[in-house]
Design a protein around this motif. Structure first.
Motif, PDB file in Angstrom:
ATOM      1  N   LYS A  46      15.243 -46.300  13.737  1.00 55.74           N
ATOM      2  CA  LYS A  46      16.633 -46.390  14.198  1.00 55.74           C
ATOM      3  C   LYS A  46      16.750 -47.317  15.407  1.00 55.74           C
ATOM      4  O   LYS A  46      17.691 -48.105  15.517  1.00 55.74           O
ATOM      5  CB  LYS A  46      17.141 -44.990  14.545  1.00 55.74           C
ATOM      6  N   SER A  47      15.796 -47.237  16.314  1.00 55.17           N
ATOM      7  CA  SER A  47      15.838 -48.098  17.500  1.00 55.17           C
ATOM      8  C   SER A  47      15.642 -49.569  17.119  1.00 55.17           C
ATOM      9  O   SER A  47      16.207 -50.466  17.758  1.00 55.17           O
ATOM     10  CB  SER A  47      14.764 -47.677  18.508  1.00 55.17           C
ATOM     11  N   ILE A  48      14.861 -49.817  16.063  1.00 57.34           N
ATOM     12  CA  ILE A  48      14.668 -51.195  15.591  1.00 57.34           C
ATOM     13  C   ILE A  48      15.973 -51.744  15.030  1.00 57.34           C
ATOM     14  O   ILE A  48      16.354 -52.884  15.304  1.00 57.34           O
ATOM     15  CB  ILE A  48      13.541 -51.254  14.543  1.00 57.34           C
ATOM     16  N   LEU A  49      16.669 -50.911  14.224  1.00 61.86           N
ATOM     17  CA  LEU A  49      17.954 -51.320  13.674  1.00 61.86           C
ATOM     18  C   LEU A  49      18.948 -51.614  14.799  1.00 61.86           C
ATOM     19  O   LEU A  49      19.684 -52.606  14.747  1.00 61.86           O
ATOM     20  CB  LEU A  49      18.513 -50.233  12.751  1.00 61.86           C
ATOM     21  N   ASN A  50      18.956 -50.767  15.820  1.00 61.65           N
ATOM     22  CA  ASN A  50      19.848 -50.965  16.952  1.00 61.65           C
ATOM     23  C   ASN A  50      19.528 -52.293  17.661  1.00 61.65           C
ATOM     24  O   ASN A  50      20.439 -53.050  18.032  1.00 61.65           O
ATOM     25  CB  ASN A  50      19.710 -49.800  17.927  1.00 61.65           C
ATOM     26  N   GLY A  51      18.244 -52.576  17.821  1.00 59.67           N
ATOM     27  CA  GLY A  51      17.844 -53.831  18.460  1.00 59.67           C
ATOM     28  C   GLY A  51      18.233 -55.041  17.634  1.00 59.67           C
ATOM     29  O   GLY A  51      18.745 -56.032  18.176  1.00 59.67           O
ATOM     30  N   LEU A  52      18.021 -54.966  16.324  1.00 51.63           N
ATOM     31  CA  LEU A  52      18.367 -56.096  15.458  1.00 51.63           C
ATOM     32  C   LEU A  52      19.874 -56.335  15.417  1.00 51.63           C
ATOM     33  O   LEU A  52      20.327 -57.475  15.387  1.00 51.63           O
ATOM     34  CB  LEU A  52      17.845 -55.840  14.039  1.00 51.63           C
ATOM     35  N   ALA A  53      20.640 -55.241  15.434  1.00 45.55           N
ATOM     36  CA  ALA A  53      22.093 -55.363  15.380  1.00 45.55           C
ATOM     37  C   ALA A  53      22.648 -56.065  16.609  1.00 45.55           C
ATOM     38  O   ALA A  53      23.656 -56.776  16.538  1.00 45.55           O
ATOM     39  CB  ALA A  53      22.734 -53.986  15.230  1.00 45.55           C
ATOM     40  N   HIS A  54      21.988 -55.861  17.758  1.00 44.08           N
ATOM     41  CA  HIS A  54      22.478 -56.445  19.007  1.00 44.08           C
ATOM     42  C   HIS A  54      21.709 -57.700  19.433  1.00 44.08           C
ATOM     43  O   HIS A  54      22.022 -58.298  20.458  1.00 44.08           O
ATOM     44  CB  HIS A  54      22.416 -55.407  20.131  1.00 44.08           C
ATOM     45  N   LEU A  55      20.733 -58.097  18.636  1.00 46.22           N
ATOM     46  CA  LEU A  55      19.899 -59.243  19.001  1.00 46.22           C
ATOM     47  C   LEU A  55      20.691 -60.540  19.188  1.00 46.22           C
ATOM     48  O   LEU A  55      20.455 -61.274  20.153  1.00 46.22           O
ATOM     49  CB  LEU A  55      18.803 -59.438  17.947  1.00 46.22           C
ATOM     50  N   PRO A  56      21.649 -60.857  18.296  1.00 48.59           N
ATOM     51  CA  PRO A  56      22.406 -62.109  18.512  1.00 48.59           C
ATOM     52  C   PRO A  56      23.187 -62.135  19.827  1.00 48.59           C
ATOM     53  O   PRO A  56      23.544 -63.211  20.305  1.00 48.59           O
ATOM     54  CB  PRO A  56      23.367 -62.135  17.310  1.00 48.59           C
ATOM     55  N   LEU A  57      23.423 -60.960  20.392  1.00 51.14           N
ATOM     56  CA  LEU A  57      24.189 -60.893  21.636  1.00 51.14           C
ATOM     57  C   LEU A  57      23.377 -61.375  22.824  1.00 51.14           C
ATOM     58  O   LEU A  57      23.934 -61.874  23.807  1.00 51.14           O
ATOM     59  CB  LEU A  57      24.660 -59.452  21.866  1.00 51.14           C
ATOM     60  N   ILE A  58      22.051 -61.231  22.749  1.00 53.41           N
ATOM     61  CA  ILE A  58      21.204 -61.572  23.886  1.00 53.41           C
ATOM     62  C   ILE A  58      20.358 -62.822  23.655  1.00 53.41           C
ATOM     63  O   ILE A  58      19.853 -63.407  24.612  1.00 53.41           O
ATOM     64  CB  ILE A  58      20.280 -60.384  24.253  1.00 53.41           C
ATOM     65  N   LEU A  59      20.215 -63.228  22.406  1.00 52.27           N
ATOM     66  CA  LEU A  59      19.478 -64.460  22.118  1.00 52.27           C
ATOM     67  C   LEU A  59      20.355 -65.687  22.392  1.00 52.27           C
ATOM     68  O   LEU A  59      21.571 -65.629  22.220  1.00 52.27           O
ATOM     69  CB  LEU A  59      19.046 -64.496  20.653  1.00 52.27           C
ATOM     70  N   PRO A  60      19.753 -66.800  22.804  1.00 52.33           N
ATOM     71  CA  PRO A  60      20.533 -68.043  22.881  1.00 52.33           C
ATOM     72  C   PRO A  60      21.091 -68.377  21.495  1.00 52.33           C
ATOM     73  O   PRO A  60      20.367 -68.270  20.498  1.00 52.33           O
ATOM     74  CB  PRO A  60      19.499 -69.079  23.326  1.00 52.33           C
ATOM     75  N   PRO A  61      22.363 -68.757  21.396  1.00 50.41           N
ATOM     76  CA  PRO A  61      22.953 -69.055  20.082  1.00 50.41           C
ATOM     77  C   PRO A  61      22.173 -70.085  19.272  1.00 50.41           C
ATOM     78  O   PRO A  61      22.098 -69.979  18.044  1.00 50.41           O
ATOM     79  CB  PRO A  61      24.353 -69.575  20.446  1.00 50.41           C
ATOM     80  N   VAL A  62      21.575 -71.057  19.953  1.00 50.35           N
ATOM     81  CA  VAL A  62      20.800 -72.075  19.238  1.00 50.35           C
ATOM     82  C   VAL A  62      19.594 -71.442  18.557  1.00 50.35           C
ATOM     83  O   VAL A  62      19.223 -71.819  17.439  1.00 50.35           O
ATOM     84  CB  VAL A  62      20.363 -73.196  20.199  1.00 50.35           C
ATOM     85  N   VAL A  63      18.982 -70.461  19.216  1.00 52.70           N
ATOM     86  CA  VAL A  63      17.839 -69.758  18.614  1.00 52.70           C
ATOM     87  C   VAL A  63      18.282 -68.997  17.377  1.00 52.70           C
ATOM     88  O   VAL A  63      17.615 -69.016  16.342  1.00 52.70           O
ATOM     89  CB  VAL A  63      17.203 -68.806  19.649  1.00 52.70           C
ATOM     90  N   THR A  64      19.430 -68.335  17.477  1.00 47.91           N
ATOM     91  CA  THR A  64      19.963 -67.617  16.316  1.00 47.91           C
ATOM     92  C   THR A  64      20.230 -68.588  15.170  1.00 47.91           C
ATOM     93  O   THR A  64      19.903 -68.307  14.012  1.00 47.91           O
ATOM     94  CB  THR A  64      21.262 -66.888  16.686  1.00 47.91           C
ATOM     95  N   VAL A 102      27.317 -63.695  12.112  1.00 44.31           N
ATOM     96  CA  VAL A 102      26.129 -63.105  12.747  1.00 44.31           C
ATOM     97  C   VAL A 102      26.332 -63.009  14.255  1.00 44.31           C
ATOM     98  O   VAL A 102      25.979 -61.991  14.870  1.00 44.31           O
ATOM     99  CB  VAL A 102      24.882 -63.953  12.416  1.00 44.31           C
ATOM    100  N   MET A 103      26.919 -64.018  14.866  1.00 47.83           N
ATOM    101  CA  MET A 103      27.141 -63.989  16.310  1.00 47.83           C
ATOM    102  C   MET A 103      28.206 -62.968  16.706  1.00 47.83           C
ATOM    103  O   MET A 103      28.166 -62.389  17.795  1.00 47.83           O
ATOM    104  CB  MET A 103      27.547 -65.381  16.803  1.00 47.83           C
ATOM    105  N   ALA A 104      29.185 -62.734  15.831  1.00 45.39           N
ATOM    106  CA  ALA A 104      30.247 -61.768  16.121  1.00 45.39           C
ATOM    107  C   ALA A 104      29.849 -60.341  15.765  1.00 45.39           C
ATOM    108  O   ALA A 104      30.480 -59.385  16.238  1.00 45.39           O
ATOM    109  CB  ALA A 104      31.512 -62.156  15.361  1.00 45.39           C
ATOM    110  N   PHE A 105      28.811 -60.177  14.970  1.00 45.66           N
ATOM    111  CA  PHE A 105      28.399 -58.873  14.460  1.00 45.66           C
ATOM    112  C   PHE A 105      28.155 -57.831  15.559  1.00 45.66           C
ATOM    113  O   PHE A 105      28.642 -56.698  15.451  1.00 45.66           O
ATOM    114  CB  PHE A 105      27.151 -59.051  13.589  1.00 45.66           C
ATOM    115  N   PRO A 106      27.424 -58.150  16.639  1.00 47.46           N
ATOM    116  CA  PRO A 106      27.182 -57.132  17.669  1.00 47.46           C
ATOM    117  C   PRO A 106      28.459 -56.612  18.322  1.00 47.46           C
ATOM    118  O   PRO A 106      28.561 -55.411  18.629  1.00 47.46           O
ATOM    119  CB  PRO A 106      26.304 -57.867  18.692  1.00 47.46           C
ATOM    120  N   LEU A 107      29.440 -57.477  18.541  1.00 44.57           N
ATOM    121  CA  LEU A 107      30.709 -57.033  19.129  1.00 44.57           C
ATOM    122  C   LEU A 107      31.419 -56.049  18.213  1.00 44.57           C
ATOM    123  O   LEU A 107      31.977 -55.047  18.671  1.00 44.57           O
ATOM    124  CB  LEU A 107      31.611 -58.239  19.387  1.00 44.57           C
TER     125      LEU A 107
END
Length: 231
Positions: A46-64, A102-107
């Motif tokens: 569950k914690s992995i899913l939570n991290g993946l769901a919010h990953l685009p929020l903290i990664l540089p957009p170019v990396v995503t 993908v970038m809007a998904f965490p919000l």
């Protein structure tokens, strides 16, 4: 207004709205499922899913965007298979929609989680004691109570998708008339001397669209809350 914008500017504006619309539409069901799983279910990872769901929020957009290119590009793990069945995402407007989504998904997930956590779980338990199935409980009890959060999440995601730049330009490039959204058009115009006024017009349009989405989000969420309180 048509006389104020050139055909290139209109293409960028209309394409941005198209990309944001489809990005929001396709990501909403997945965001609902993800938010529900994170709030209501207990499972390994569950914690992995939570991290993946919010990953685009903290990664540089170019990396995503680069990760999307590796995964969904024509030589990517998923992109190669999709190409075999005639679906190409990279350097297409559909790819821009995927990147924006993908970038809007965490919000969207965050707004839906907050809405779901505010629901009294005893209401769902009461429906279960009456013999309702989990799917029926979600459709008739949980989802209606989540409406303010759903409205807020989808409109904020739409606004975010409208302004997405880094991941979109990395994955879908900046092709006029095909993948050139408002942010990438502004970027391209600022590289050409004497095009500052044109870029400024697109900036104003971008700000107006974003503010309209935010005000609409607040108004619809407020109205939905009042209707729920009146039930």
């Amino acid at each position: 207004m048509q006389n104020l914008l050139s055909p290139m500017e209109w293409q960028a504006v209309l394409l941005s709205i198209k990309v944001a619309f489809w990005a929001t539409l396709t990501m909403t069901p997945l965001a609902l499922l993800t938010a529900y799983a994170l709030v209501r279910w207990e499972f390994p990872g569950k914690s992995i899913l939570n991290g993946l769901a919010h990953l685009p929020l903290i990664l540089p957009p170019v990396v995503t965007g680069y990760m999307l290119l590796l995964l969904f590009g024509t030589q990517g793990l998923v992109g190669g298979w999709l190409q075999d069945i005639g679906i190409v995402l990279a350097f297409r407007w559909t790819g821009a929609a995927l990147a924006a989504g993908v970038m809007a998904f965490p919000l969207m997930v965050r707004a839906l989680r907050l809405s779901l956590e505010a629901i009294d779980i005893r209401l769902e338990q009461a429906a279960a004691t009456l013999g309702a199935s989990p799917v029926w409980i979600f459709v008739t009890v949980t989802l209606p109570l989540m409406i303010p959060g759903v409205l807020t999440g989808t409109i904020l995601a739409f606004a975010k998708a409208l302004g997405e730049f880094g991941a979109t330009i990395t994955f879908a490039a900046n092709i006029p008339g095909q993948t050139q959204t408002i942010p990438s058009a502004i970027y391209a115009l600022l590289q050409v001397p004497g095009q500052e006024a044109v870029a400024a017009r697109l900036v104003v349009i971008s700000v107006c669209l974003a503010l309209t989405a935010l005000f609409l989000s607040e108004a619809l969420a407020r109205r939905a809350r009042k209707r729920l309180e009146g039930i």
